[in-house]
Design a protein around this motif. Structure first.
Motif, short mmCIF file in Angstrom:
data_model
loop_
_atom_site.label_atom_id
_atom_site.label_comp_id
_atom_site.label_asym_id
_atom_site.label_seq_id
_atom_site.Cartn_x
_atom_site.Cartn_y
_atom_site.Cartn_z
N GLY A 239 1.18 -1.64 0.13
CA GLY A 239 0.11 0.33 0.42
C GLY A 239 1.30 1.64 0.27
O GLY A 239 1.81 1.49 0.67
N LEU A 240 0.88 2.01 -1.21
CA LEU A 240 1.67 3.55 -1.67
C LEU A 240 1.44 4.55 0.02
O LEU A 240 2.08 5.33 -0.21
N THR A 241 0.29 4.25 0.54
CA THR A 241 0.37 5.24 1.98
C THR A 241 1.77 4.87 2.94
O THR A 241 2.29 5.55 3.97
N THR A 242 1.80 3.32 2.91
CA THR A 242 3.43 3.17 3.78
C THR A 242 4.32 4.02 3.34
O THR A 242 5.17 4.87 4.19
N PRO A 243 4.73 3.72 1.99
CA PRO A 243 6.03 5.08 1.58
C PRO A 243 5.84 5.53 2.06
O PRO A 243 7.02 6.89 2.73
N TYR A 244 4.70 6.19 1.54
CA TYR A 244 3.89 8.04 1.65
C TYR A 244 4.67 8.54 3.35
O TYR A 244 5.28 9.43 3.28
N ASN A 245 3.79 7.73 4.41
CA ASN A 245 4.44 8.13 5.37
C ASN A 245 5.58 8.09 6.24
O ASN A 245 6.26 8.86 7.15
N ILE A 246 6.52 7.19 5.74
CA ILE A 246 7.94 7.11 5.93
C ILE A 246 8.96 8.13 5.46
O ILE A 246 9.22 8.58 6.36
N TYR A 247 8.28 8.72 4.57
CA TYR A 247 9.03 9.35 3.66
C TYR A 247 8.83 10.67 4.60
O TYR A 247 9.87 11.32 4.72
N LYS A 248 7.63 11.12 4.57
CA LYS A 248 7.07 12.35 5.48
C LYS A 248 7.47 12.32 6.28
O LYS A 248 8.11 13.13 6.86
N LEU A 249 7.85 10.81 7.26
CA LEU A 249 8.02 11.50 8.56
C LEU A 249 10.13 11.53 8.65
O LEU A 249 10.45 12.20 9.14
N GLN A 250 10.31 11.50 7.37
CA GLN A 250 12.46 11.37 6.94
C GLN A 250 12.60 12.76 7.18
O GLN A 250 13.27 13.90 7.19
N VAL A 251 11.07 13.76 6.09
CA VAL A 251 11.20 14.78 5.53
C VAL A 251 10.79 15.36 6.90
O VAL A 251 11.99 16.73 7.18
N GLU A 252 10.27 15.79 7.82
CA GLU A 252 9.74 16.05 9.25
C GLU A 252 10.96 16.27 9.62
O GLU A 252 11.57 16.90 10.38
N LYS A 253 11.86 15.13 9.37
CA LYS A 253 13.25 14.67 10.47
C LYS A 253 14.14 16.15 9.93
O LYS A 253 15.19 16.25 10.49
N GLY A 254 13.95 16.48 9.04
CA GLY A 254 15.19 16.89 8.20
C GLY A 254 15.98 16.96 6.94
O GLY A 254 17.10 17.21 6.74
N LYS A 255 15.45 15.64 6.81
CA LYS A 255 15.85 15.01 5.76
C LYS A 255 15.42 15.12 4.20
O LYS A 255 14.77 14.78 3.83
N THR A 256 16.27 16.50 4.12
CA THR A 256 15.76 17.36 2.97
C THR A 256 15.92 16.15 1.01
O THR A 256 14.79 16.18 0.33
N ASP A 257 16.54 15.59 0.84
CA ASP A 257 16.48 14.91 -0.19
C ASP A 257 15.25 14.34 -0.57
O ASP A 257 15.11 14.12 -1.35
N ASP A 258 14.85 13.78 0.90
CA ASP A 258 13.38 12.44 0.29
C ASP A 258 12.32 13.75 -0.01
O ASP A 258 11.22 13.27 -0.11
N LYS A 259 12.51 14.86 0.24
CA LYS A 259 11.18 15.48 -0.31
C LYS A 259 10.79 15.42 -2.42
O LYS A 259 9.95 15.78 -2.28
N ILE A 260 11.42 15.56 -3.09
CA ILE A 260 11.68 15.31 -3.78
C ILE A 260 10.90 12.92 -4.13
O ILE A 260 9.22 13.78 -5.06
N VAL A 261 10.91 12.68 -3.10
CA VAL A 261 10.30 11.68 -3.81
C VAL A 261 8.61 11.67 -2.88
O VAL A 261 6.70 11.17 -3.31
#
Length: 601
Positions: A239-261
């Motif tokens: 389910g694509l909500t799972t990777p979306y939430n994982i990448y969202k959490l990474q971006v919130e933690k400051g991993k700006t490279d994941d913003k494009i994903v």
């Protein structure tokens, strides 16, 4: 034999209800708890779907389904739900605050006998042990989605967990049809997600970077490893909500490279309700996705009018180089095998009979076909004479920039103008190697996987200077030797297959090096969860430890260098080089991972 009789599952979401169903159908009285009767009614509606899946996939009978229904109970009153519980399985939302409040409430009302376990996928048991009020009776018990098929139960105690409680949960896991995966120490992601996340992220990066289409990515993985599906199909299953939430959490933690994903996932899938199998569309359309089609991995017919190649030279008679030569000869091309000395060529010639048996076994080749293949092969230590009428030169010399530079400079002086140059390099880019030639417009990479007649992918990658007509001819040539063309849209070190494979292998090695799990446990987890015929540790044995070590040494980072040194000290220096030496992570010729009982509880 498990002493547990009554089980309560807290949380009736997708996985929570699967856990409850799995427990009930295996004979346990099971109570499903959630915060309201309305939520529980939605959970009850999932029963029929799971019943059909168990009938279809496991052959469950109507009697078993009826008994499971009778053993399932529902309550929105937590005190009532746990009053007789021997085991409480927590599957509430993955939020520290929610889980903390839940355990505070639970600890005050649950019987002393009740063991608490969490299905948390990222949070560690030590984070909640004290708040449970019974740290010795608390640990994590993690299940994968589609629990009845991917039947791993990852068991992660914390340092204060009573060993007898851990053993009890191991027994319970077996009793509900799961293969217990005992994690030796706390680690976010357990074994499965520690392997799965780097692998899936590699697939996502190939798609985000526009290196290859989802279909190309999955075809490459499926053919290259024998797996039943690739990473993009797996995203749809999860389910694509799972990777979306994982990448969202990474971006919130400051991993700006994941913003494009994150942005692309949101615009392409989340905003359009294309969430995977559950909504009928994700990377593929359901219920009949192309990756399930019997023709998905079929090699297209070659357009022979686009192929001017008749004579092929393969430079390098090592394991893969000779396989490439034999594959070309098998499909009718005149092939010259070039190497620097007769000793190397004689070793190659001696491998022909072994390869011939594989062609008989896998491609049903008859003796006449094998004889024709043998007659299409010639051997030479003279590069100039080898190249005098070459239409295509495939270079498979050692993966050293100096060796390749020397080879291509010599070949450029001696090959006819018509000769197309192709390299089987696995790490160096065509834009780099083409600078050593006098024909960058005719230079391309043509990369094969080991065991070429079975793992029949041909990864094709040009540089910005590669002539499109040359690229197209190589695509058709690949088809003509029964290879599935994997067309990369632009240069990528590792192509598609190694871009997916290397992160998985490094993740497996990290679990081993950090003493989180043993090789067999790592491989069982991967194979049960993904249906793959090999786990990462078995693949490492098949690769050979020297190859693994050389790859690791080229990957920067403290972890990879630590793994490389451990690999050298514990395996290479002791002569444990994998299948080729009779021992690596497993012992050969009859490794544990090939046993018919390997995946059983």
């Amino acid at each position: 034999m498990s002493k547990i009789k009554n089980v309560t599952v807290a949380g009736s979401g997708v996985l929570g209800f699967q856990i409850a169903f799995q427990t009930a159908i295996h004979g346990f009285e099971t109570t499903v708890y959630d915060i309201s009767d309305e939520v529980l009614e939605k959970a009850k509606a999932k029963f029929e779907g799971l019943a059909e899946s168990h009938k279809k996939d496991l052959g469950a009978t109507e009697e078993q389904i009826t008994e499971a229904r009778e053993r399932l109970h529902y309550s929105s009153d937590l005190a009532f739900a746990v009053k007789d519980a021997d085991l409480l399985i927590e599957a509430v939302p993955e939020d520290i605050k929610i889980k903390t409040e839940f355990y505070k409430q639970l600890s005050a009302i649950a019987p002393e006998k009740t063991i608490f376990v969490s299905n948390s996928s990222t949070l560690l048991p030590s984070q909640f042990a004290e708040v449970t009020g019974r740290p010795a009776q608390y640990l994590n018990l993690h299940f994968a989605n589609q629990i009845w098929l991917r039947n791993t139960a990852e068991i992660m105690p914390h340092p204060g967990t009573d060993e007898k409680i851990t053993e009890e949960i191991v027994d319970f896991s077996k009793a509900i049809g799961m293969v217990p995966i005992l994690v030796k120490k706390e680690v976010p992601g357990y074994v499965l997600n520690s392997l799965l996340n780097p692998f899936l992220n590699a697939g996502m990066q190939l798609w985000i970077g526009d290196y290859a289409t989802p279909e190309t990515i999955d075809k490459t993985w499926m053919l290259g490893t024998g797996s039943p599906y690739g990473p993009m199909a797996l995203y749809d299953i999860i389910g694509l909500t799972t990777p979306y939430n994982i990448y969202k959490l990474q971006v919130e933690k400051g991993k700006t490279d994941d913003k494009i994903v994150l942005d692309k996932l949101k615009s392409t899938f989340i905003d359009q309700n294309k969430l995977g199998i559950s909504t009928g569309e994700g990377f593929y359309k359901y219920p009949n996705p192309s990756w399930q089609s019997p023709d998905f991995l079929k090699v297209p017919e070659a357009d022979l009018s686009k192929i001017s190649i008749k004579n092929v030279v393969v430079a390098g008679s090592g394991v893969l180089g000779f396989q490439i030569a034999v594959q070309c000869a098998y499909f009718g091309y005149k092939v010259t095998v070039y190497d620097v000395n007769d000793e190397a060529l004689n070793k190659a010639k001696n491998r022909f009979d072994v390869l011939a048996e594989e062609y008989k076994n896998y491609l049903k080749a008859d003796e006449e076909k094998i004889e024709n293949t043998k007659n299409n092969l010639t051997y030479s230590t003279d590069l100039m004479s080898s190249l005098q009428d070459a239409d295509l030169l495939i270079e498979a010399v050692p993966e050293s920039i100096d060796i390749k530079k020397d080879f291509w400079e010599k070949a450029s002086k001696q090959a006819p103008e018509k000769t197309i140059f192709a390299s089987n390099s696995s790490t160096l880019l065509p834009s780099r190697l083409s600078t050593f030639t006098n024909r960058p417009e005719k230079f391309i990479h043509l990369h094969f996987a080991n065991h070429i007649m079975v793992r029949n992918t041909a990864e094709i990658m040009g540089s910005d200077q590669t002539d499109p007509t040359v690229y197209n001819e190589i695509v058709e040539f690949a088809k003509s030797i029964a290879m599935l063309p994997v067309e990369l849209k632009k240069e990528k070190s590792g192509y598609v297959l190694d871009s997916l494979l290397i992160p998985l292998l490094v993740a497996g090695l990290a679990l081993w090096a950090n003493d989180v799990a043993d090789p067999a446990t790592i491989d069982k987890t991967w194979r049960i969860a993904t249906g793959a015929p090999f786990g990462p540790m078995a693949i490492l044995d098949l690769n050979g430890m020297n190859t693994n070590y050389n790859i690791l040494k080229e990957i920067p980072g403290e972890l990879t260098q630590k793994i490389a040194e451990k690999l050298k000290a514990e395996l290479i220096d002791k002569g444990k080089l994998g299948q080729q030496s009779g021992e690596g992570f497993y012992k050969y010729p009859d490794p544990e991972w090939q046993s018919k009982d390997f995946l059983k509880a």
